[in-house]
Motif scaffolding. Structure first.
Motif, PDB file in Angstrom:
ATOM      1  N   GLY A 143      26.101   1.724   5.296  1.00 16.04           N
ATOM      2  CA  GLY A 143      25.406   1.788   6.578  1.00 16.04           C
ATOM      3  C   GLY A 143      23.985   2.269   6.398  1.00 16.04           C
ATOM      4  O   GLY A 143      23.313   1.916   5.416  1.00 16.04           O
ATOM      5  N   TYR A 158      24.445   6.154  10.308  1.00 18.09           N
ATOM      6  CA  TYR A 158      24.878   5.109  11.228  1.00 18.09           C
ATOM      7  C   TYR A 158      25.843   4.166  10.519  1.00 18.09           C
ATOM      8  O   TYR A 158      25.471   3.516   9.535  1.00 18.09           O
ATOM      9  CB  TYR A 158      23.682   4.297  11.742  1.00 18.09           C
ATOM     10  CG  TYR A 158      22.576   5.115  12.383  1.00 18.09           C
ATOM     11  CD1 TYR A 158      22.850   6.291  13.085  1.00 18.09           C
ATOM     12  CD2 TYR A 158      21.248   4.687  12.299  1.00 18.09           C
ATOM     13  CE1 TYR A 158      21.836   7.018  13.685  1.00 18.09           C
ATOM     14  CE2 TYR A 158      20.227   5.411  12.896  1.00 18.09           C
ATOM     15  CZ  TYR A 158      20.521   6.581  13.578  1.00 18.09           C
ATOM     16  OH  TYR A 158      19.518   7.310  14.167  1.00 18.09           O
ATOM     17  N   PHE A 159      27.080   4.092  11.012  1.00 15.59           N
ATOM     18  CA  PHE A 159      28.035   3.087  10.571  1.00 15.59           C
ATOM     19  C   PHE A 159      28.004   1.986  11.625  1.00 15.59           C
ATOM     20  O   PHE A 159      28.594   2.122  12.708  1.00 15.59           O
ATOM     21  CB  PHE A 159      29.431   3.682  10.431  1.00 15.59           C
ATOM     22  CG  PHE A 159      29.500   4.803   9.427  1.00 15.59           C
ATOM     23  CD1 PHE A 159      29.447   4.533   8.068  1.00 15.59           C
ATOM     24  CD2 PHE A 159      29.598   6.124   9.832  1.00 15.59           C
ATOM     25  CE1 PHE A 159      29.492   5.564   7.133  1.00 15.59           C
ATOM     26  CE2 PHE A 159      29.649   7.161   8.918  1.00 15.59           C
ATOM     27  CZ  PHE A 159      29.593   6.875   7.557  1.00 15.59           C
ATOM     28  N   ILE A 160      27.304   0.896  11.324  1.00 11.60           N
ATOM     29  CA  ILE A 160      26.922  -0.056  12.365  1.00 11.60           C
ATOM     30  C   ILE A 160      27.799  -1.299  12.400  1.00 11.60           C
ATOM     31  O   ILE A 160      27.567  -2.201  13.213  1.00 11.60           O
ATOM     32  CB  ILE A 160      25.449  -0.472  12.210  1.00 11.60           C
ATOM     33  CG1 ILE A 160      25.246  -1.294  10.931  1.00 11.60           C
ATOM     34  CG2 ILE A 160      24.551   0.751  12.202  1.00 11.60           C
ATOM     35  CD1 ILE A 160      23.837  -1.866  10.798  1.00 11.60           C
ATOM     36  N   GLN A 166      32.158   0.458   7.905  1.00 11.48           N
ATOM     37  CA  GLN A 166      31.125   0.560   6.881  1.00 11.48           C
ATOM     38  C   GLN A 166      30.807  -0.843   6.373  1.00 11.48           C
ATOM     39  O   GLN A 166      31.677  -1.551   5.882  1.00 11.48           O
ATOM     40  CB  GLN A 166      31.594   1.447   5.730  1.00 11.48           C
ATOM     41  CG  GLN A 166      31.866   2.881   6.144  1.00 11.48           C
ATOM     42  CD  GLN A 166      32.347   3.739   4.987  1.00 11.48           C
ATOM     43  OE1 GLN A 166      32.330   3.328   3.829  1.00 11.48           O
ATOM     44  NE2 GLN A 166      32.789   4.957   5.299  1.00 11.48           N
ATOM     45  N   THR A 183      22.390  -7.304   6.905  1.00 10.38           N
ATOM     46  CA  THR A 183      23.634  -6.867   6.276  1.00 10.38           C
ATOM     47  C   THR A 183      24.383  -8.071   5.716  1.00 10.38           C
ATOM     48  O   THR A 183      23.992  -9.224   5.905  1.00 10.38           O
ATOM     49  CB  THR A 183      24.546  -6.130   7.272  1.00 10.38           C
ATOM     50  OG1 THR A 183      25.262  -7.091   8.061  1.00 10.38           O
ATOM     51  CG2 THR A 183      23.748  -5.215   8.196  1.00 10.38           C
ATOM     52  N   PHE A 200      28.305   3.209  17.312  1.00 16.85           N
ATOM     53  CA  PHE A 200      28.177   1.830  16.844  1.00 16.85           C
ATOM     54  C   PHE A 200      27.982   0.840  17.991  1.00 16.85           C
ATOM     55  O   PHE A 200      27.422  -0.243  17.806  1.00 16.85           O
ATOM     56  CB  PHE A 200      29.399   1.433  16.014  1.00 16.85           C
ATOM     57  CG  PHE A 200      30.664   1.298  16.811  1.00 16.85           C
ATOM     58  CD1 PHE A 200      31.014   0.093  17.398  1.00 16.85           C
ATOM     59  CD2 PHE A 200      31.520   2.381  16.978  1.00 16.85           C
ATOM     60  CE1 PHE A 200      32.182  -0.031  18.133  1.00 16.85           C
ATOM     61  CE2 PHE A 200      32.684   2.260  17.708  1.00 16.85           C
ATOM     62  CZ  PHE A 200      33.021   1.054  18.295  1.00 16.85           C
TER      63      PHE A 200
END
Length: 768
Positions: A143, A158-160, A166, A183, A200
């Motif tokens: 993240g 931030y784990f988006i 993750q 990502t 999130f």
């Protein structure tokens, strides 16, 4: 039976932690592979594999920083210079962050990510660093983490990913009011000034697919995806920029410099203006026709190219011409396999084989030669096709001639740093293993070594005549190891290390048959003899990896499960049954313990005081007393500049006492004090001389006879230090009997041999 093989156990095992030896260490790292380039405060910063260097744009001075200066020695994955904070931030593939203060040159380690238990170890790779309002946004494999570059403290993570999962974030950028993240599962965005981005649900995925990089450029947002195309975002969708052809390979670097977008993949560097017109495309440069790129930086009329093998290449922009190479002096690579030292010189080779002596995949890596602390790198050439080079042997009667052992191609002869001949089936007594194909050639040569007659002994693996010798006359002779090793081609993978005693007994290691002794002077009886595991010699294992004959003629044997010593190696053929069950067991804190029990010993070296330097595959380096009853030092990654505890080889310069340590992540040297004693005091000298302001190390006095008395006085005759030498070298810490540093002035070094028959006076100037 003469009991001669003993198991050594530590009588007094002192694990020395927190040693302060930095003044004694030198780093010999390779800076050829530049993984990232930054710029700030008048300098270019080049991050290599596990170190970095700076290039001063005014003075052209290059300065190196490595584990000796406090770096971790881990694999660098990204780097960034903060102009506002004057700090250089280095990110590693294990989650470690190091912050280098460009003003004080202090290094701060940040281990929050490394020690985060909720993030799997394989998801801690740091991919990119973005600065916004004094906060750096770190793109990671899990993240985005925030770090305050001024307060030097972590903020939120931030784990988006979907449902807060993750996901691998490759790069971030600020565009308008949003922060965008490229990502492996799409492009995400959120309002950058939102205080609740740890939720999130505040992140919106604007497109799926696998994206490698993202950047805001002018009035637009651009992204590069896994299919190697660049796209522009129009606020609602991503449109491929078809005027730009698909790139040849995956994106390596994407930056905005000097109002241009710089895009790098390993085959080409592309620079675009604000209308996305290509200003320049670089595939090759004069004198560098075949290079691979990792990164680039545009600055004024220059573009700086971070390459895989040539350091940084600076060329003119927008019309590239001849390149200026910016590269600190160093060896070719950091993955050092084997080293060979002679006085004031060192040879480094990079070929290898695995634990089973398999050299595949074969490599073509060249060799490095250190002369008077300056490096000469000799590249691989197809004309002399020596692949997987595993050892170097210097001719003692002609040190400009060196033989390189290839574990596939035979032997390469080098003269004056130039390849001149490769020895193979056509011009030598070397043999290839037989796989049933008459055209197949696979000549696996291990260590080679000269004897006192000038004959070069050679280990040729996986053939019947595995022990060979190139006589000084040019004649080859061979000896069948099948006498002692049944079916050597199929039953024994590696004849690797070789030692020769003063009386000419040859000892060599095997993977499956223990230690083999050979005496070519015997007129009757077998010329071969084996020492193996249990009843065959009481070795801890038949897989022997290290050998050394010490100054008293004892043979030290390192295996994959510990160490043994055979006393009186020259007499082994007079021993009717060379084995023993005698074990020296000494209590260590109430527990009997073997020396290096169950550890893989990769090398053993003997210094001028007969002390032992022992390399291991997982525990660093042990510096032991002459009989291994005391640990003088234990160097590891945690208490020394070693970049890893995997140590492949050690060599000692007998003239200077410098100990070279080859690891899987770089080469270092430690200034030891043990050199062989001299016959006379004729060549005594002290260095550095003069001792200049700022020097914080020890004065070295070399060229001493054994047990010489050394007195040091000031110019008025006041005694400030006195000691007795052990071997040919001793150190003075530049203090008066350890109490305080001596003042500026001339100091006399008065030396007398042990019996008083010889004396010597030399001087040293100390400038504070």
């Amino acid at each position: 039976m003469r009991r001669s093989l003993y198991l050594l156990v530590l009588l007094c095992y002192i694990s020395v932690h927190g040693q302060s030896f930095n003044n004694s260490w030198l780093g010999h790292f390779s800076y050829n592979n530049v993984v990232d380039i930054s710029q700030g405060s008048g300098k270019i910063y080049g991050a290599s594999e596990n170190a970095f260097f700076t290039y001063d744009l005014q003075s052209n001075e290059i300065k190196k920083y490595s584990t000796v200066d406090g770096l971790a020695g881990e694999q660098i994955s990204t780097a960034y210079y903060s102009e506002s904070a004057q700090k250089y931030v280095i990110g590693y593939d294990n989650g470690l962050i190091e912050v280098f203060d460009a003003v004080t040159e202090e290094i701060r380690k940040v281990v929050d990510i490394v020690e985060k238990p909720t993030i799997p170890p394989n998801k801690k790779d740091l991919n990119h660093i973005l600065e916004y309002n004094g906060i750096i946004y770190i793109s990671t494999d899990y993240g985005i983490s925030l770090y305050d570059i001024n307060a030097l403290e972590f903020g939120d993570t931030y784990f988006i990913g979907p449902d807060g999962s993750q996901i691998e974030v490759r790069q971030t950028t600020i565009f308008g009011e949003f922060i965008y993240a490229a990502t492996n599962v799409g492009v995400f965005r959120a309002v950058v000034d939102n205080d609740n981005l740890i939720d999130f649900s505040e992140w919106q995925r604007v497109i799926t697919s696998n994206w490698r990089g993202i950047t805001a450029f002018g009035e637009d947002l651009y992204v590069v995806n896994n299919n190697r195309r660049i796209y522009k975002y129009n606020g609602t969708s991503f449109t491929p920029q078809l005027q730009i052809p698909q790139y040849a390979t995956i994106l390596e670097d994407l930056k905005i410099n000097e109002n241009h977008m710089v895009l790098v993949h390993d085959r080409e560097v592309h620079v675009y203006d604000s209308d996305l017109n290509e200003v320049v495309g670089i595939e090759a440069l004069e004198d560098y026709p075949d290079i691979e790129f990792n990164s680039a930086w545009l600055l004024g009329n220059s573009i700086y190219l971070g390459t895989e093998t040539e350091g940084i290449l600076q060329t003119t922009f927008p019309m590239p011409s001849a390149a200026n190479q910016i590269l600190p002096d160093g060896p070719l690579l950091n993955d050092t396999f084997s080293i060979t030292a002679i006085p004031n010189e060192l040879w480094v080779v990079y070929g290898d084989y695995n634990a089973g002596y398999n050299p595949y995949p074969l490599d073509r890596r060249g060799v490095s030669h250190l002369q008077e602390m300056s490096w000469v790198n000799i590249p691989y050439t197809p004309e002399y096709d020596a692949r997987s080079v595993v050892h170097a042997t210097v001719n003692p009667s002609n040190t400009s001639e060196v033989y390189l052992s290839s574990f596939f191609s035979g032997m390469l002869r080098i003269e004056n740093n130039e390849p001149v001949e490769i020895l193979n089936l056509s011009n030598s007594g070397l043999e290839t293993l037989n796989n049933g194909n008459p055209d197949y050639v696979d000549i696996r040569i291990g260590e080679t070594k000269y004897d006192e007659n000038g004959d070069l002994w050679v280990l040729n693996s996986k053939v019947e005549n595995g022990l060979k010798v190139l006589r000084s006359s040019g004649q080859w002779d061979s000896f069948p190891v099948s006498e002692i090793i049944p079916d050597p081609q199929n039953g024994e993978n590696g004849l690797a290390k070789l030692e020769i005693t003063d009386n000419g007994i040859k000892f060599f290691t095997t993977q499956s048959h223990g230690l083999i002794a050979f005496d070519d002077t015997r007129s009757s009886g077998s010329r071969f003899l084996s020492i193996g595991e249990e009843t065959e010699g009481n070795l801890p294992a038949n897989d022997v990896r290290a050998l050394a004959v010490d100054l008293t003629g004892n043979l030290w044997i390192g295996t994959i499960r510990g160490i043994r010593v055979y006393f009186g190696a020259d007499n082994i053929f007079e021993d009717s049954d060379p084995q023993t069950d005698d074990i020296i067991i000494v209590d260590e804190d109430g527990v009997p313990k073997e020396l290096l029990f169950e550890q893989t010993v990769t090398d053993i070296e003997v210094d001028g005081s007969n002390n032992k330097w022992i390399a291991t595959s997982a525990s660093g380096v042990f510096y032991m007393s002459s009989d291994a009853t005391e640990t003088l030092a234990h160097f590891t990654k945690d208490n020394s500049p070693l970049p890893t505890n995997t140590v492949n080889n050690i060599e000692i310069d007998s003239e200077t006492g410098r100990v070279y340590i080859a690891t899987a992540k770089g080469l270092l040297s430690f200034q030891g004090t043990a050199t062989g004693p001299k016959e006379s005091l004729e060549n005594v000298y002290a260095y550095p001389n003069p001792v200049r302001p700022g020097f914080s190390g020890n004065l070295t006095i070399s060229g001493l006879t054994d047990n010489a008395n050394v007195k040091i006085t000031d110019i008025e005759g006041n005694l400030v230090h006195e000691a007795t030498s052990e071997g040919g070298t001793m150190l003075w810490d530049l203090t008066a009997f350890g109490r305080h540093k001596v003042a500026s002035g001339v100091y006399l070094i008065l030396i007398a041999s042990e019996d008083g028959s010889e004396s010597k006076v030399t001087k040293v100037m100390v400038v504070r």
